[in-house]
Design an enzyme around this catalytic site. Structure first.
Site, short mmCIF file in Angstrom:
data_model
loop_
_atom_site.label_atom_id
_atom_site.label_comp_id
_atom_site.label_asym_id
_atom_site.label_seq_id
_atom_site.Cartn_x
_atom_site.Cartn_y
_atom_site.Cartn_z
CG ASP A 10 -1.83 1.08 1.57
OD1 ASP A 10 -1.49 1.99 0.73
OD2 ASP A 10 -2.66 1.02 2.42
CB ILE A 11 1.72 3.99 -2.49
CG1 ILE A 11 2.61 4.87 -2.74
CG2 ILE A 11 0.12 4.56 -2.60
CD1 ILE A 11 2.70 5.29 -4.24
CG ASN A 24 -9.31 13.24 -10.65
OD1 ASN A 24 -9.15 14.31 -10.62
ND2 ASN A 24 -9.83 12.34 -10.01
N GLY A 32 -9.13 4.62 -6.49
CA GLY A 32 -7.60 4.04 -6.58
C GLY A 32 -6.87 4.73 -5.71
CB VAL A 33 -2.93 5.32 -6.38
CG1 VAL A 33 -1.96 6.18 -5.64
CG2 VAL A 33 -2.52 3.92 -6.48
CG ASP A 34 -6.58 11.09 -7.11
OD1 ASP A 34 -5.90 11.71 -5.87
OD2 ASP A 34 -7.43 11.62 -7.60
CB SER A 122 -1.82 5.04 -16.77
OG SER A 122 -1.66 6.66 -16.95
CB THR A 123 -1.67 0.00 -14.20
OG1 THR A 123 -1.56 0.38 -12.74
CG2 THR A 123 -0.23 0.34 -15.03
CE1 TYR A 126 -8.12 8.02 -15.41
CE2 TYR A 126 -5.80 9.07 -15.56
CZ TYR A 126 -7.23 8.89 -15.29
OH TYR A 126 -7.63 10.23 -14.88
#
Length: 169
Positions: A10-11, A24, A32-34, A122-123, A126
């Site tokens: 987990d980042i 975005n 997601g990550v964002d 982007s994975t 996106y």
């Protein structure tokens, strides 16, 4: 020389000078990550993103660009937000994806960051194919002059980890 390391996890749990957010263009959070970075980092990140939207980025952050904010409650000094391209079968957008990594490293150098944690930009929604995204990410980091000492790719699952690991050999 920049060391490239891989971590599966987990980042938002990483300790680094800067954590990269696959944002975005609105800079106002998302999935997601964002979404995870905004949730764990707390309201200070959103507050700075809103200020960026009110000043330099009224129309949003352009694809392939990067900008930094506080990291709020994350174990980092900064979050570097970058907007990756949506994958297209009819148009080669590889240069825009590579630009995300170059621009993040440029911003990291401006900040004085020595450790930067990247997601697989982007994975997710996106839809960039993981193998190709890993190739572009690793090649770009290897070829971009930077003072960053460690680039850590923090990969959510085993498939992503394996795709990036294959590029390091």
């Amino acid at each position: 020389m920049t060391t490239i390391t891989l971590v599966q996890g987990d980042i938002t749990r990483q300790s680094a000078d800067a954590i990269v957010n696959a944002a975005n263009s609105s800079l106002l959070g998302g999935g997601g990550v964002d979404g995870a970075i905004h949730r764990r980092g707390g309201p200070a990140i959103l507050e700075e993103c809103r200020a960026l939207r009110a000043s330099r980025y009224g129309k949003g952050l352009p694809t392939g660009q990067a900008v930094a904010t506080t990291a709020g409650e994350l174990e980092a000094r900064w979050v570097i937000h970058t907007v990756g391209p949506v994958h297209s079968r009819s148009e080669d957008r590889s240069e825009l994806l590579a630009s995300c990594f170059r621009e993040c490293l440029r911003v990291a150098d401006e900040l004085g960051a020595r450790t930067v944690a990247f997601p697989a930009v982007s994975t997710g929604v996106y839809r960039w194919p993981m193998q190709d995204a890993a190739r572009i990410a690793v090649e770009t980091v290897r070829s971009t002059p930077t003072d960053v000492e460690e680039v850590r790719f923090v990969l959510f699952d085993e498939q992503a980890y394996e795709a990036f690991a294959a590029q390091l050999h």
